[in-house]
Design a protein around this motif. Structure first.
Motif, PDB file in Angstrom:
ATOM      1  N   ALA A 140       0.844  -1.191   0.000  1.00 17.32           N
ATOM      2  CA  ALA A 140       0.000   0.000   0.000  1.00 17.32           C
ATOM      3  C   ALA A 140       0.879   1.240   0.000  1.00 17.32           C
ATOM      4  O   ALA A 140       2.039   1.211   0.420  1.00 17.32           O
ATOM      5  CB  ALA A 140      -0.901  -0.005   1.233  1.00 17.32           C
ATOM      6  N   ALA A 141       0.321   2.334  -0.475  1.00 17.67           N
ATOM      7  CA  ALA A 141       1.093   3.581  -0.564  1.00 17.67           C
ATOM      8  C   ALA A 141       1.610   4.006   0.797  1.00 17.67           C
ATOM      9  O   ALA A 141       2.736   4.468   0.941  1.00 17.67           O
ATOM     10  CB  ALA A 141       0.226   4.683  -1.166  1.00 17.67           C
ATOM     11  N   GLN A 142       0.774   3.807   1.809  1.00 14.36           N
ATOM     12  CA  GLN A 142       1.190   4.136   3.163  1.00 14.36           C
ATOM     13  C   GLN A 142       1.528   2.842   3.889  1.00 14.36           C
ATOM     14  O   GLN A 142       0.641   2.116   4.309  1.00 14.36           O
ATOM     15  CB  GLN A 142       0.069   4.870   3.902  1.00 14.36           C
ATOM     16  CG  GLN A 142      -0.230   6.257   3.353  1.00 14.36           C
ATOM     17  CD  GLN A 142       0.929   7.209   3.578  1.00 14.36           C
ATOM     18  OE1 GLN A 142       1.618   7.123   4.582  1.00 14.36           O
ATOM     19  NE2 GLN A 142       1.139   8.121   2.649  1.00 14.36           N
ATOM     20  N   ALA A 143       2.818   2.527   4.032  1.00 16.25           N
ATOM     21  CA  ALA A 143       3.234   1.311   4.718  1.00 16.25           C
ATOM     22  C   ALA A 143       2.981   1.466   6.210  1.00 16.25           C
ATOM     23  O   ALA A 143       2.908   2.585   6.733  1.00 16.25           O
ATOM     24  CB  ALA A 143       4.706   1.023   4.465  1.00 16.25           C
ATOM     25  N   THR A 144       2.869   0.332   6.897  1.00 10.99           N
ATOM     26  CA  THR A 144       2.665   0.382   8.331  1.00 10.99           C
ATOM     27  C   THR A 144       3.925   0.870   9.021  1.00 10.99           C
ATOM     28  O   THR A 144       5.024   0.793   8.485  1.00 10.99           O
ATOM     29  CB  THR A 144       2.302  -0.992   8.877  1.00 10.99           C
ATOM     30  OG1 THR A 144       3.363  -1.896   8.545  1.00 10.99           O
ATOM     31  CG2 THR A 144       1.007  -1.506   8.295  1.00 10.99           C
ATOM     32  N   GLY A 145       3.765   1.354  10.226  1.00  6.94           N
ATOM     33  CA  GLY A 145       4.898   1.856  10.993  1.00  6.94           C
ATOM     34  C   GLY A 145       5.819   0.751  11.437  1.00  6.94           C
ATOM     35  O   GLY A 145       5.448  -0.408  11.478  1.00  6.94           O
TER      36      GLY A 145
END
Length: 310
Positions: free
Chosen positions: A300-305
Motif C-alpha cells: 500500500a502507498a502508506q506502509a505500516t509503521g
C-alpha cells in the motif's frame, strides 16, 4: 524476423494476467518465547503492507497455547493495526470456559473467530468432546453467534477430514457449520487445483453458499510437510518429493523450489477464477510475500509503521 510457427500457440507466462485483483489472508502459529513473539510481530508487519483481509493465529492441540494465542492476536492487532482473528477450539474446555475466552476477545476488540473442533492433546487419540463442552465445530459456531455477532471462519477439507467416513459425510459437516452461522470456510492445504475446484463444486451442489477460500502452504521442509499432511489427510504427490529431493544442504534453492510449487498452484487457481487465498505462513514472510507479489499485489502507498518490540 518472423516468429517460427511452432511458437504461435506458446502459452503466456504464468502470471501475465495476474492483475493484483485478489484478497489474501495470512495464518500464523503462536510463538513459544518472547523473542519468537517479536519475530512474529515483525513478520506480520512485513506482510501488513499487502493489505490482508485478516490474519489469524492458531490454537494448540487441547488449547495448549491459549495464552500465547491471545497474546499474539492482541499484539498483532495493537502493533500492526491488522484485523486479527483468533482460533478457538472445542477440545479440553467447557462451554463456560470457551464462552469466557470469546467474551474476552470481543471486549478486547477482536471481532473474528476461526472456530474449529480441534485436536486432542495427545497424538492419535480419537476425538472426545469435553463433558460440559461444545460437541463439535457446528455447535461452537452456534454458541459464538449467540454470544456476540462475531465474523466466523471454519475449516474445510478438499480431500476429506481423516475422521470423516467419506467426502459426503464431510460435506454434511461443513453444511452444518455454515448453517450454524459460519461466514466462510478456509480449506486445508492441497496440491492440485482440480482438487479444490471439484470440492467447491460439490459443496455448491450440496447447497453450501458460504465463501470457500483455498488454503495455500508454501513449505520447503519435506519432513514438516509429511507431518502436516498426515494430520489433515492431504495427499503429497510424488513429484513434490522429486522436486525437493537433494536440496537439504541448499536451503536457498529449496525455498525457490517451494515458492515455484505454491505459486504454480495459485496461478492455476487464479486462472480458474479464484480471487481469495489464505496462506499458511509458518511464521515466515518471504515465501508468502513472493507469491502475493506474483499474483500482482503490491505494498500500500502508506506502509505500516516500524515495530519496536518491547
Amino acid at each position: 524476423m518472423s516468429v517460427p510457427a511452432m511458437f504461435d500457440h506458446y502459452p503466456a507466462p504464468l502470471f501475465a494476467s495476474a492483475a493484483g485483483d485478489v484478497e489474501v489472508s495470512f495464518e500464523f502459529f503462536p510463538p513459544k518465547s518472547d523473542a519468537a513473539m517479536a519475530s512474529l510481530l515483525a513478520t506480520a508487519d512485513s506482510l501488513a503492507s499487502l493489505g490482508p483481509r485478516f490474519v489469524s493465529v492458531t490454537y494448540g492441540a487441547g488449547g495448549s497455547t491459549r495464552g500465547r494465542t491471545e497474546e499474539a492476536v492482541l499484539g498483532i492487532a495493537r502493533e500492526t493495526g491488522l484485523a486479527a482473528a483468533a482460533h478457538l477450539t472445542c477440545v479440553g474446555a467447557s462451554r463456560a470456559e470457551v464462552d469466557a475466552i470469546a467474551d474476552q476477545y470481543w471486549h478486547a476488540g477482536v471481532r473474528h473467530i476461526v472456530a474449529l473442533r480441534g485436536d486432542m492433546p495427545e497424538p492419535h487419540l480419537p476425538y472426545a468432546p469435553h463433558d460440559d463442552g461444545y460437541a463439535n465445530a457446528a455447535a461452537l459456531v452456534a454458541g459464538l453467534k449467540r454470544l456476540h455477532p462475531f465474523e466466523i471462519s471454519v475449516a474445510a477439507y478438499p480431500e476429506c477430514h481423516p475422521d470423516s467416513a467419506d467426502l459426503s459425510a464431510d460435506l454434511d459437516n461443513l453444511w452444518r457449520k455454515v448453517d450454524a452461522g459460519a461466514d466462510r470456510a478456509l480449506t486445508q492445504f492441497f496440491f492440485s487445483a482440480d482438487t479444490f475446484f471439484r470440492f467447491r463444486d460439490e459443496a455448491a451442489a450440496r447447497g453450501i453458499k458460504a465463501e470457500i477460500v483455498p488454503g495455500i502452504l508454501p513449505v520447503a521442509n519435506v519432513g514438516q510437510l509429511r507431518r502436516f499432511a498426515g494430520m489433515c489427510g492431504a495427499a503429497i504427490p510424488p513429484w513434490i518429493d522429486r522436486l525437493l529431493d537433494g536440496l537439504d544442504e541448499r536451503p536457498a534453492a529449496r525455498q525457490l523450489v517451494a515458492v515455484t510449487i505454491a505459486a504454480e498452484l495459485c496461478a492455476a487457481l487464479y486462472a480458474g477464477g479464484v480471487r481469495q487465498f489464505h496462506f499458511y505462513t509458518l511464521n515466515r514472510a518471504e515465501l508468502t510475500y513472493a507469491i502475493c507479489h506474483l499474483l500482482g499485489l503490491r505494498p500500500a502507498a502508506q506502509a505500516t509503521g516500524t515495530i519496536h518490540p518491547r
